[in-house]
Design a protein around this motif. Structure first.
Motif, mmCIF file in Angstrom:
data_model
loop_
_atom_site.group_PDB
_atom_site.id
_atom_site.type_symbol
_atom_site.label_atom_id
_atom_site.label_comp_id
_atom_site.label_asym_id
_atom_site.label_seq_id
_atom_site.Cartn_x
_atom_site.Cartn_y
_atom_site.Cartn_z
ATOM 1 N N GLU A 82 0.754 -1.177 0.108
ATOM 2 C CA GLU A 82 0.035 -0.069 -0.147
ATOM 3 C C GLU A 82 0.763 1.305 -0.169
ATOM 4 O O GLU A 82 0.875 2.064 -0.770
ATOM 5 C CB GLU A 82 -0.720 -0.121 1.809
ATOM 6 C CG GLU A 82 -1.786 1.031 0.916
ATOM 7 C CD GLU A 82 -3.351 0.973 2.849
ATOM 8 O OE1 GLU A 82 -3.153 2.403 3.300
ATOM 9 O OE2 GLU A 82 -3.529 -0.177 2.774
ATOM 10 N N GLU A 83 2.056 1.118 0.928
ATOM 11 C CA GLU A 83 3.184 2.576 0.589
ATOM 12 C C GLU A 83 3.684 2.640 -0.696
ATOM 13 O O GLU A 83 3.568 3.632 -0.616
ATOM 14 C CB GLU A 83 3.713 2.042 2.207
ATOM 15 C CG GLU A 83 4.600 2.942 1.985
ATOM 16 C CD GLU A 83 6.212 3.056 3.235
ATOM 17 O OE1 GLU A 83 6.987 3.796 3.142
ATOM 18 O OE2 GLU A 83 5.878 2.500 3.973
ATOM 19 N N ASN A 84 4.095 1.310 -1.287
ATOM 20 C CA ASN A 84 4.657 1.981 -2.484
ATOM 21 C C ASN A 84 3.968 2.640 -3.791
ATOM 22 O O ASN A 84 3.651 3.031 -4.430
ATOM 23 C CB ASN A 84 5.194 0.035 -3.033
ATOM 24 C CG ASN A 84 6.172 -0.215 -2.235
ATOM 25 O OD1 ASN A 84 6.738 0.956 -1.801
ATOM 26 N ND2 ASN A 84 7.170 -1.613 -2.424
ATOM 27 N N LYS B 250 1.337 4.106 -3.018
ATOM 28 C CA LYS B 250 1.370 5.396 -2.604
ATOM 29 C C LYS B 250 1.922 6.652 -2.865
ATOM 30 O O LYS B 250 2.285 7.716 -3.926
ATOM 31 C CB LYS B 250 1.142 5.432 -1.483
ATOM 32 C CG LYS B 250 -0.018 5.396 -0.710
ATOM 33 C CD LYS B 250 -0.520 5.733 0.701
ATOM 34 C CE LYS B 250 -1.849 5.637 1.563
ATOM 35 N NZ LYS B 250 -1.427 5.541 3.124
ATOM 36 N N LYS B 251 3.493 5.991 -3.081
ATOM 37 C CA LYS B 251 4.022 6.909 -3.799
ATOM 38 C C LYS B 251 5.031 6.105 -5.146
ATOM 39 O O LYS B 251 5.018 7.493 -5.949
ATOM 40 C CB LYS B 251 6.472 5.782 -3.107
ATOM 41 C CG LYS B 251 6.083 5.838 -2.245
ATOM 42 C CD LYS B 251 7.676 5.306 -1.458
ATOM 43 C CE LYS B 251 8.068 4.739 0.229
ATOM 44 N NZ LYS B 251 9.475 4.481 -0.025
#
Length: 137
Positions: A3-5, A7-8
């Motif tokens: 999920e963080e990737n 967003k990135k």
């Protein structure tokens, strides 16, 4: 982590989106100007009114779009700077190059791999590491 990737990636893609927004507004303005210069002709053999139109309305529309273009260009520049600063903060030069080609230059994966001289698989491995090392500010 996935999920963080994501967003990135969305953050990194924001520059190309901002570029498309500006281009879309510029095409809209061009279309408005073209329609004013040469309105469409109805070829049905019937007489039609040749209405030049209200120039003040046309000028207001042009002014509105031009202001939107200026705002969109400013946003594009700001977005470029934010994305570029984040990419430059990555320590590994290969990762920086890859992120620059993919997200600032807008190259597809095949072009990125060819430009940098990497295999397809190696390109994606470097990209994964680059996302892990990218700090969004």
């Amino acid at each position: 982590m996935n999920e963080e990737n994501e967003k990135k990636k969305e953050f990194l893609k924001s520059y190309q989106k901002a570029k498309r927004d500006v281009a879309r507004l510029e095409r809209q303005l061009e279309e408005l100007r073209l329609n004013k210069i040469s309105p469409s002709v109805i070829n049905d053999g019937m007489p039609h009114r040749t209405d030049i139109g209200d120039l003040s309305n046309y000028a207001a529309q042009v002014d509105k779009i031009e202001r939107e273009i200026i705002a969109a260009r400013y946003e594009r520049i700001s977005t470029y700077q934010r994305v570029q600063r984040c990419i430059e903060a990555v320590e590994d030069e290969r990762e920086k190059d890859l992120l620059t080609h993919r997200y600032l230059k807008g190259e597809n994966w095949e072009r990125v791999a060819v430009s940098l001289g990497y295999s397809w698989k190696q390109t994606h491995r470097i990209h994964s590491r680059a996302l892990e090392n990218l700090k969004m500010t």
